[in-house]
Scaffold this motif. Structure first.
Motif, PDB file in Angstrom:
ATOM      1  N   SER A 189       0.830  -1.210   0.000  1.00 12.71           N
ATOM      2  CA  SER A 189       0.000   0.000   0.000  1.00 12.71           C
ATOM      3  C   SER A 189       0.861   1.255   0.000  1.00 12.71           C
ATOM      4  O   SER A 189       0.557   2.229  -0.692  1.00 12.71           O
ATOM      5  CB  SER A 189      -0.925   0.008   1.220  1.00 12.71           C
ATOM      6  N   TYR A 190       1.943   1.221   0.778  1.00 17.00           N
ATOM      7  CA  TYR A 190       2.857   2.364   0.796  1.00 17.00           C
ATOM      8  C   TYR A 190       3.463   2.573  -0.592  1.00 17.00           C
ATOM      9  O   TYR A 190       3.517   3.706  -1.087  1.00 17.00           O
ATOM     10  CB  TYR A 190       3.960   2.159   1.836  1.00 17.00           C
ATOM     11  N   LEU A 191       3.908   1.480  -1.199  1.00 13.40           N
ATOM     12  CA  LEU A 191       4.511   1.600  -2.531  1.00 13.40           C
ATOM     13  C   LEU A 191       3.504   2.152  -3.544  1.00 13.40           C
ATOM     14  O   LEU A 191       3.856   2.987  -4.379  1.00 13.40           O
ATOM     15  CB  LEU A 191       5.043   0.239  -2.990  1.00 13.40           C
ATOM     16  N   GLU A 192       2.268   1.717  -3.467  1.00  5.78           N
ATOM     17  CA  GLU A 192       1.235   2.250  -4.366  1.00  5.78           C
ATOM     18  C   GLU A 192       1.021   3.744  -4.122  1.00  5.78           C
ATOM     19  O   GLU A 192       0.849   4.508  -5.073  1.00  5.78           O
ATOM     20  CB  GLU A 192      -0.079   1.491  -4.191  1.00  5.78           C
ATOM     21  N   SER A 193       1.031   4.139  -2.858  1.00  5.40           N
ATOM     22  CA  SER A 193       0.834   5.568  -2.553  1.00  5.40           C
ATOM     23  C   SER A 193       1.987   6.415  -3.079  1.00  5.40           C
ATOM     24  O   SER A 193       1.815   7.603  -3.321  1.00  5.40           O
ATOM     25  CB  SER A 193       0.658   5.778  -1.047  1.00  5.40           C
ATOM     26  N   GLN A 194       3.147   5.800  -3.257  1.00  9.07           N
ATOM     27  CA  GLN A 194       4.309   6.493  -3.796  1.00  9.07           C
ATOM     28  C   GLN A 194       4.425   6.316  -5.308  1.00  9.07           C
ATOM     29  O   GLN A 194       5.453   6.646  -5.900  1.00  9.07           O
ATOM     30  CB  GLN A 194       5.584   5.967  -3.127  1.00  9.07           C
ATOM     31  N   ASP A 195       3.373   5.798  -5.922  1.00  9.90           N
ATOM     32  CA  ASP A 195       3.340   5.516  -7.364  1.00  9.90           C
ATOM     33  C   ASP A 195       4.475   4.586  -7.804  1.00  9.90           C
ATOM     34  O   ASP A 195       5.002   4.710  -8.906  1.00  9.90           O
ATOM     35  CB  ASP A 195       3.371   6.814  -8.188  1.00  9.90           C
ATOM     36  N   ARG A 196       4.816   3.639  -6.946  1.00 10.10           N
ATOM     37  CA  ARG A 196       5.823   2.632  -7.278  1.00 10.10           C
ATOM     38  C   ARG A 196       5.112   1.304  -7.533  1.00 10.10           C
ATOM     39  O   ARG A 196       5.330   0.306  -6.878  1.00 10.10           O
ATOM     40  CB  ARG A 196       6.852   2.484  -6.150  1.00 10.10           C
ATOM     41  N   ARG A 197       4.210   1.340  -8.507  1.00 10.04           N
ATOM     42  CA  ARG A 197       3.403   0.162  -8.808  1.00 10.04           C
ATOM     43  C   ARG A 197       4.246  -1.009  -9.294  1.00 10.04           C
ATOM     44  O   ARG A 197       3.862  -2.155  -9.136  1.00 10.04           O
ATOM     45  CB  ARG A 197       2.322   0.516  -9.806  1.00 10.04           C
ATOM     46  N   ASP A 198       5.404  -0.715  -9.879  1.00 10.59           N
ATOM     47  CA  ASP A 198       6.285  -1.794 -10.323  1.00 10.59           C
ATOM     48  C   ASP A 198       6.759  -2.623  -9.133  1.00 10.59           C
ATOM     49  O   ASP A 198       6.761  -3.849  -9.179  1.00 10.59           O
ATOM     50  CB  ASP A 198       7.481  -1.231 -11.102  1.00 10.59           C
TER      51      ASP A 198
END
Length: 85
Positions: free
Chosen positions: A28-37
């Motif tokens: 979820s944190y990575l998604e919030s940082q736009d790090r979907r990869d």
């Protein structure tokens, strides 16, 4: 991040559940940082982590099916005995 079903989550061991929750938080944190990869990689780890719980859920279903089959067979035999009387 995709959550697994409540049924599957309920069959996770304490260690698996702790790891699941941690991975979901990281994802979820990575998604919030736009790090979907990177979130995709974490999601793959979650998918692997829940496989044993999915198998446990399937086994519960198979056991329920066996119990139902045994019940129906017993009921059929009782009805046959009643018909013979």
């Amino acid at each position: 991040m995709r959550h697994c079903s409540v049924q599957v989550r309920g069959l996770l061991t304490r260690d698996e559940l702790d790891r699941y929750n941690a991975l979901m938080e990281v994802g979820s944190y990575l998604e919030s940082q736009d790090r979907r990869d990177l979130a995709y990689t974490v999601q793959k780890e979650v998918d692997i982590l829940i496989l044993p719980a999915i198998e446990r859920l399937k086994e519960k279903g198979r056991e329920r099916d066996r119990q139902t089959e045994a019940y129906l067979e017993a009921k059929r035999l009782m009805e046959e005995d009643d018909d013979e009387d």
